[in-house]
Design a protein around this motif. Structure first.
Motif, PDB file in Angstrom:
ATOM      1  N   ASP A  61       0.830  -1.208   0.000  1.00 23.87           N
ATOM      2  CA  ASP A  61       0.000   0.000   0.000  1.00 23.87           C
ATOM      3  C   ASP A  61       0.868   1.263   0.000  1.00 23.87           C
ATOM      4  OD1 ASP A  61      -2.241  -1.594   0.060  1.00 23.87           O
ATOM      5  OD2 ASP A  61      -2.524  -1.426   2.240  1.00 23.87           O
ATOM      6  N   SER A  62       1.954   1.247   0.784  1.00 20.70           N
ATOM      7  CA  SER A  62       2.840   2.413   0.872  1.00 20.70           C
ATOM      8  C   SER A  62       3.519   2.693  -0.454  1.00 20.70           C
ATOM      9  CB  SER A  62       3.892   2.203   1.965  1.00 20.70           C
ATOM     10  OG  SER A  62       3.292   2.020   3.223  1.00 20.70           O
ATOM     11  N   SER A  63       3.986   1.617  -1.131  1.00 23.88           N
ATOM     12  CA  SER A  63       4.684   1.805  -2.419  1.00 23.88           C
ATOM     13  C   SER A  63       3.743   2.380  -3.468  1.00 23.88           C
ATOM     14  CB  SER A  63       5.262   0.472  -2.895  1.00 23.88           C
ATOM     15  OG  SER A  63       4.232  -0.456  -3.173  1.00 23.88           O
ATOM     16  N   MET A  64       2.492   1.915  -3.448  1.00 20.34           N
ATOM     17  CA  MET A  64       1.513   2.429  -4.407  1.00 20.34           C
ATOM     18  C   MET A  64       1.222   3.905  -4.138  1.00 20.34           C
ATOM     19  SD  MET A  64      -1.114  -0.832  -4.521  1.00 20.34           S
ATOM     20  CE  MET A  64      -2.287   0.008  -5.562  1.00 20.34           C
ATOM     21  N   GLU A  65       1.118   4.292  -2.892  1.00 20.69           N
ATOM     22  CA  GLU A  65       0.848   5.681  -2.546  1.00 20.69           C
ATOM     23  C   GLU A  65       2.010   6.586  -2.954  1.00 20.69           C
ATOM     24  OE1 GLU A  65      -1.404   8.833  -1.047  1.00 20.69           O
ATOM     25  OE2 GLU A  65      -1.972   6.723  -1.393  1.00 20.69           O
ATOM     26  N   VAL A  66       3.261   6.133  -2.668  1.00 17.65           N
ATOM     27  CA  VAL A  66       4.430   6.941  -3.016  1.00 17.65           C
ATOM     28  C   VAL A  66       4.515   7.138  -4.532  1.00 17.65           C
ATOM     29  CG1 VAL A  66       6.963   6.967  -3.034  1.00 17.65           C
ATOM     30  CG2 VAL A  66       5.738   6.318  -0.953  1.00 17.65           C
ATOM     31  N   GLN A  67       4.299   6.066  -5.315  1.00 21.31           N
ATOM     32  CA  GLN A  67       4.393   6.158  -6.766  1.00 21.31           C
ATOM     33  C   GLN A  67       3.230   6.944  -7.366  1.00 21.31           C
ATOM     34  OE1 GLN A  67       6.441   2.328  -8.566  1.00 21.31           O
ATOM     35  NE2 GLN A  67       5.027   1.710  -6.930  1.00 21.31           N
ATOM     36  N   LYS A  68       2.084   6.930  -6.651  1.00 20.38           N
ATOM     37  CA  LYS A  68       0.953   7.721  -7.121  1.00 20.38           C
ATOM     38  C   LYS A  68       1.261   9.209  -7.015  1.00 20.38           C
ATOM     39  CE  LYS A  68      -3.898   8.679  -6.049  1.00 20.38           C
ATOM     40  NZ  LYS A  68      -5.034   8.358  -5.132  1.00 20.38           N
ATOM     41  N   ASN A  69       1.891   9.625  -5.886  1.00 17.78           N
ATOM     42  CA  ASN A  69       2.228  11.035  -5.686  1.00 17.78           C
ATOM     43  C   ASN A  69       3.477  11.458  -6.448  1.00 17.78           C
ATOM     44  OD1 ASN A  69       0.062  11.349  -3.899  1.00 17.78           O
ATOM     45  ND2 ASN A  69       1.295  10.689  -2.139  1.00 17.78           N
ATOM     46  N   ASN A  70       4.328  10.479  -6.789  1.00 16.41           N
ATOM     47  CA  ASN A  70       5.586  10.776  -7.496  1.00 16.41           C
ATOM     48  C   ASN A  70       5.748   9.762  -8.636  1.00 16.41           C
ATOM     49  OD1 ASN A  70       6.924  12.795  -5.397  1.00 16.41           O
ATOM     50  ND2 ASN A  70       6.140  11.042  -4.241  1.00 16.41           N
ATOM     51  N   PRO A  71       5.150  10.002  -9.776  1.00 16.54           N
ATOM     52  CA  PRO A  71       5.167   9.029 -10.884  1.00 16.54           C
ATOM     53  C   PRO A  71       6.578   8.661 -11.336  1.00 16.54           C
ATOM     54  CG  PRO A  71       3.537  10.754 -11.272  1.00 16.54           C
ATOM     55  CD  PRO A  71       4.348  11.190 -10.091  1.00 16.54           C
ATOM     56  N   GLU A  72       7.555   9.564 -11.098  1.00 18.47           N
ATOM     57  CA  GLU A  72       8.921   9.270 -11.563  1.00 18.47           C
ATOM     58  C   GLU A  72       9.656   8.300 -10.656  1.00 18.47           C
ATOM     59  OE1 GLU A  72       9.323  12.890  -8.862  1.00 18.47           O
ATOM     60  OE2 GLU A  72       7.843  11.979 -10.213  1.00 18.47           O
ATOM     61  N   TYR A  73       9.108   7.997  -9.469  1.00 22.85           N
ATOM     62  CA  TYR A  73       9.765   7.086  -8.522  1.00 22.85           C
ATOM     63  C   TYR A  73       9.491   5.642  -8.923  1.00 22.85           C
ATOM     64  CZ  TYR A  73      10.629  10.998  -5.301  1.00 22.85           C
ATOM     65  OH  TYR A  73      11.064  12.169  -4.727  1.00 22.85           O
ATOM     66  N   LYS A  74      10.536   4.799  -8.728  1.00 22.00           N
ATOM     67  CA  LYS A  74      10.404   3.363  -9.024  1.00 22.00           C
ATOM     68  C   LYS A  74      10.683   2.574  -7.733  1.00 22.00           C
ATOM     69  CE  LYS A  74      12.375   4.071 -13.625  1.00 22.00           C
ATOM     70  NZ  LYS A  74      12.962   5.397 -13.341  1.00 22.00           N
ATOM     71  N   ILE A  75       9.759   1.732  -7.342  1.00 23.48           N
ATOM     72  CA  ILE A  75       9.910   0.953  -6.116  1.00 23.48           C
ATOM     73  C   ILE A  75       9.745  -0.529  -6.450  1.00 23.48           C
ATOM     74  CG2 ILE A  75       8.985   0.496  -3.804  1.00 23.48           C
ATOM     75  CD1 ILE A  75       7.976   3.392  -3.785  1.00 23.48           C
ATOM     76  N   GLU A  76      10.775  -1.318  -6.138  1.00 22.55           N
ATOM     77  CA  GLU A  76      10.748  -2.760  -6.382  1.00 22.55           C
ATOM     78  C   GLU A  76      10.576  -3.482  -5.037  1.00 22.55           C
ATOM     79  OE1 GLU A  76      14.167  -4.078  -8.459  1.00 22.55           O
ATOM     80  OE2 GLU A  76      13.692  -2.995 -10.316  1.00 22.55           O
ATOM     81  N   LEU A  84       0.420   4.502  11.016  1.00 26.27           N
ATOM     82  CA  LEU A  84       1.754   5.004  11.356  1.00 26.27           C
ATOM     83  C   LEU A  84       2.843   4.204  10.648  1.00 26.27           C
ATOM     84  CD1 LEU A  84       1.357   5.695  15.194  1.00 26.27           C
ATOM     85  CD2 LEU A  84       1.443   7.360  13.346  1.00 26.27           C
ATOM     86  N   LEU A  85       2.659   2.894  10.571  1.00 31.91           N
ATOM     87  CA  LEU A  85       3.671   2.065   9.914  1.00 31.91           C
ATOM     88  C   LEU A  85       3.762   2.421   8.434  1.00 31.91           C
ATOM     89  CD1 LEU A  85       5.573  -0.106  10.952  1.00 31.91           C
ATOM     90  CD2 LEU A  85       3.975  -1.838  10.132  1.00 31.91           C
ATOM     91  N   ALA A  86       2.637   2.706   7.812  1.00 32.56           N
ATOM     92  CA  ALA A  86       2.644   3.107   6.397  1.00 32.56           C
ATOM     93  C   ALA A  86       3.386   4.428   6.213  1.00 32.56           C
ATOM     94  CB  ALA A  86       1.202   3.220   5.886  1.00 32.56           C
ATOM     95  N   ILE A  87       3.241   5.358   7.178  1.00 31.51           N
ATOM     96  CA  ILE A  87       3.961   6.636   7.111  1.00 31.51           C
ATOM     97  C   ILE A  87       5.467   6.391   7.159  1.00 31.51           C
ATOM     98  CG2 ILE A  87       4.457   8.763   8.369  1.00 31.51           C
ATOM     99  CD1 ILE A  87       1.529   8.795   9.249  1.00 31.51           C
ATOM    100  N   ALA A  88       5.908   5.513   8.062  1.00 32.07           N
ATOM    101  CA  ALA A  88       7.342   5.221   8.185  1.00 32.07           C
ATOM    102  C   ALA A  88       7.878   4.617   6.892  1.00 32.07           C
ATOM    103  CB  ALA A  88       7.567   4.272   9.362  1.00 32.07           C
ATOM    104  N   PHE A  89       7.157   3.622   6.363  1.00 32.46           N
ATOM    105  CA  PHE A  89       7.611   2.973   5.128  1.00 32.46           C
ATOM    106  C   PHE A  89       7.620   3.967   3.956  1.00 32.46           C
ATOM    107  CE2 PHE A  89       6.046  -1.476   6.621  1.00 32.46           C
ATOM    108  CZ  PHE A  89       7.130  -1.539   7.472  1.00 32.46           C
ATOM    109  N   SER A  90       6.589   4.817   3.874  1.00 26.39           N
ATOM    110  CA  SER A  90       6.519   5.798   2.779  1.00 26.39           C
ATOM    111  C   SER A  90       7.686   6.774   2.847  1.00 26.39           C
ATOM    112  CB  SER A  90       5.194   6.563   2.850  1.00 26.39           C
ATOM    113  OG  SER A  90       4.103   5.691   2.668  1.00 26.39           O
TER     114      SER A  90
END
Length: 454
Positions: free
Chosen positions: A315-330, A350-356
């Protein structure tokens, strides 16, 4: 009532109670000893007179004369002797006859062989005595003036000693209570000197390994936390003021520039875009500050439940890439197959905030904007590793990166608030986990998060 007075009062009452019980026991023991000893004297005196009367040529008149002439001086024992038919054989002084023998008394003597009782302060003894095979009823009575005088002396001594003892105990109790509470009084004086402006002051802990030292240490630890909290708040307010002032100033400047004269549509559109950018920056900053405040909650106030770490990562990786399309997370989940391996008690938000934050940082400070995340287990922990191939962190800054509002040499590479890693550390600590960082020169950075398994 003050604690010193209560200690003095309780110490005095307790000590007086012990003294009264002890002195009462002494007096009671002396009273019983005198009673028993005098009964023994009565018995011996009676037996002696019986033997004198029956075994010698001494007549009854002579014995009676001895009794009458010495009665007041030697507190002579009044003895009466009766035969088996309860007929009087001898009496020291019939006309006095302090003890009135009765058939009921003789019956009681027959049943018990011996009786003892007090009559108007006189001790009376009755018993059966055999002489040459013949039973005799013998009674003896006397007033133990000497013994009573000794008891009165003991009683007076006890009362006087108790009175002086109480006075001494009160003085002693007050002295020792004051001495015992002296460190507490000193703590109060020292604590009253501590305020928000001098939180660096500490209580004296003393050299004694006792509860008072533990109290002082606990209070000093509290002051330590308060001082850090106050310093953190000061830094927080200072930083927020600085960070908010910049976009607000830019927005005001843009608006004033737009109002100075009529502008073209393109200029108005550019102004609006600039103001929107500054507004978004402020919103992001405020959201980060709000998350930072939540991470400072007490653990008991946070809602924890059993969650899967891999789902939060996804969920965190999807949120980060949604807000920053240029980011790549594997995401590398190859090291685990059983969902039980990655179940932890956590607060998903809170855990999602830390991971993001860790994912965003890895992408932000890497030229390829890429972050690799792996998950595995290590002992009783779920281990999550965030790797990048970015500019890295200098060795001298590794121990400072979790400090609030700290920004290192890489601050020129990408914009940031200096709160992200501090927020991550607080969230991990809130989950009773650990976070470690490795950043070899020119080899990127790896953050390792360990969370206790359910």
């Amino acid at each position: 009532m003050s604690l010193q007075k209560r200690i003095t009062l309780w110490f005095t009452l307790l000590t007086i109670t012990v003294l009264v019980l002890f002195m009462g026991f002494v007096y009671f023991s002396a009273y019983n000893n005198r009673l028993n000893e005098f009964y023994t004297i009565l018995e011996k005196e009676a037996i002696t007179k019986l033997n004198l009367l029956l075994d010698t040529d001494l007549d009854a008149q002579t014995l009676q004369t001895i009794y009458r002439e010495n009665r007041e001086i030697l507190y002579e024992v009044e003895v009466a002797i009766y035969d088996e038919q309860e007929q009087l054989v001898y009496h020291d002084a019939v006309e006095i006859d302090f003890v009135k023998e009765s058939p009921e008394m003789f019956q009681e003597i027959r049943e018990n062989l011996s009786i003892r009782f007090l009559q108007e302060g006189w001790q009376v003894l009755g018993f059966v005595y055999e002489h040459e095979g013949k039973p005799f009823f013998v009674t003896a009575a006397s007033y133990d003036a000497y013994g009573y005088s000794k008891l009165e002396n003991i009683r007076d001594t006890i009362i006087i000693s108790l009175a002086f003892g109480i006075l001494f105990i009160i003085i002693l109790g007050r002295y020792f209570s004051k001495r015992i509470l002296k460190p507490v009084t000193e703590m109060i004086v020292e604590a009253e000197m501590i305020s928000a402006s001098n939180l660096h002051l500490r209580l004296k802990e003393g050299d004694e390994q006792d509860e008072l030292k533990q109290l002082a240490q606990t209070f000093n630890q509290l002051l330590e936390r308060l001082e850090k909290s106050f310093d953190s708040q000061k830094q927080f307010v200072s930083y927020v003021s600085h960070e908010l002032r910049t976009p607000l100033t830019a927005m005001i400047t843009e608006l004033e520039w737009a109002l100075q004269r009529d502008r073209t549509i393109e200029e108005y559109q550019e102004t609006i875009e600039n103001i929107l950018s500054d507004g978004q920056r402020m919103a992001k900053l405020l959201n980060t500050l709000l998350d930072f405040a939540k991470a400072n909650y007490d653990r008991s106030e946070v809602n924890f439940k059993q969650i899967r770490v891999d789902e939060v990562l996804l969920d965190s990786s999807m949120e980060v890439q949604k807000n920053n399309p240029e980011y790549k997370i594997e995401l590398d989940f190859a090291d685990h197959s059983d969902e039980e391996e990655v179940l932890v008690n956590a607060n998903a938000y809170l855990l999602a905030i830390a991971f993001s934050n860790l994912m965003s940082n890895a992408c932000k400070f890497s030229q390829d904007h890429k972050c690799t995340v792996s998950i595995s287990t290590e002992g009783r922990f779920a281990k999550v590793v965030f790797k990048d191939k970015g500019i890295g962190i200098s060795k001298s800054e590794l121990d400072k990166i979790f400090t609030p509002f700290y920004r290192g040499q890489n601050r020129n590479f990408a914009k940031g608030s200096g709160i992200g890693l501090t927020l991550v550390k607080k969230i991990v600590d809130l989950h009773l986990g650990e976070i470690h960082v490795q950043s070899p020169p020119e080899q990127g950075t790896a953050f390792q998060v360990l969370l206790p398994l359910s």
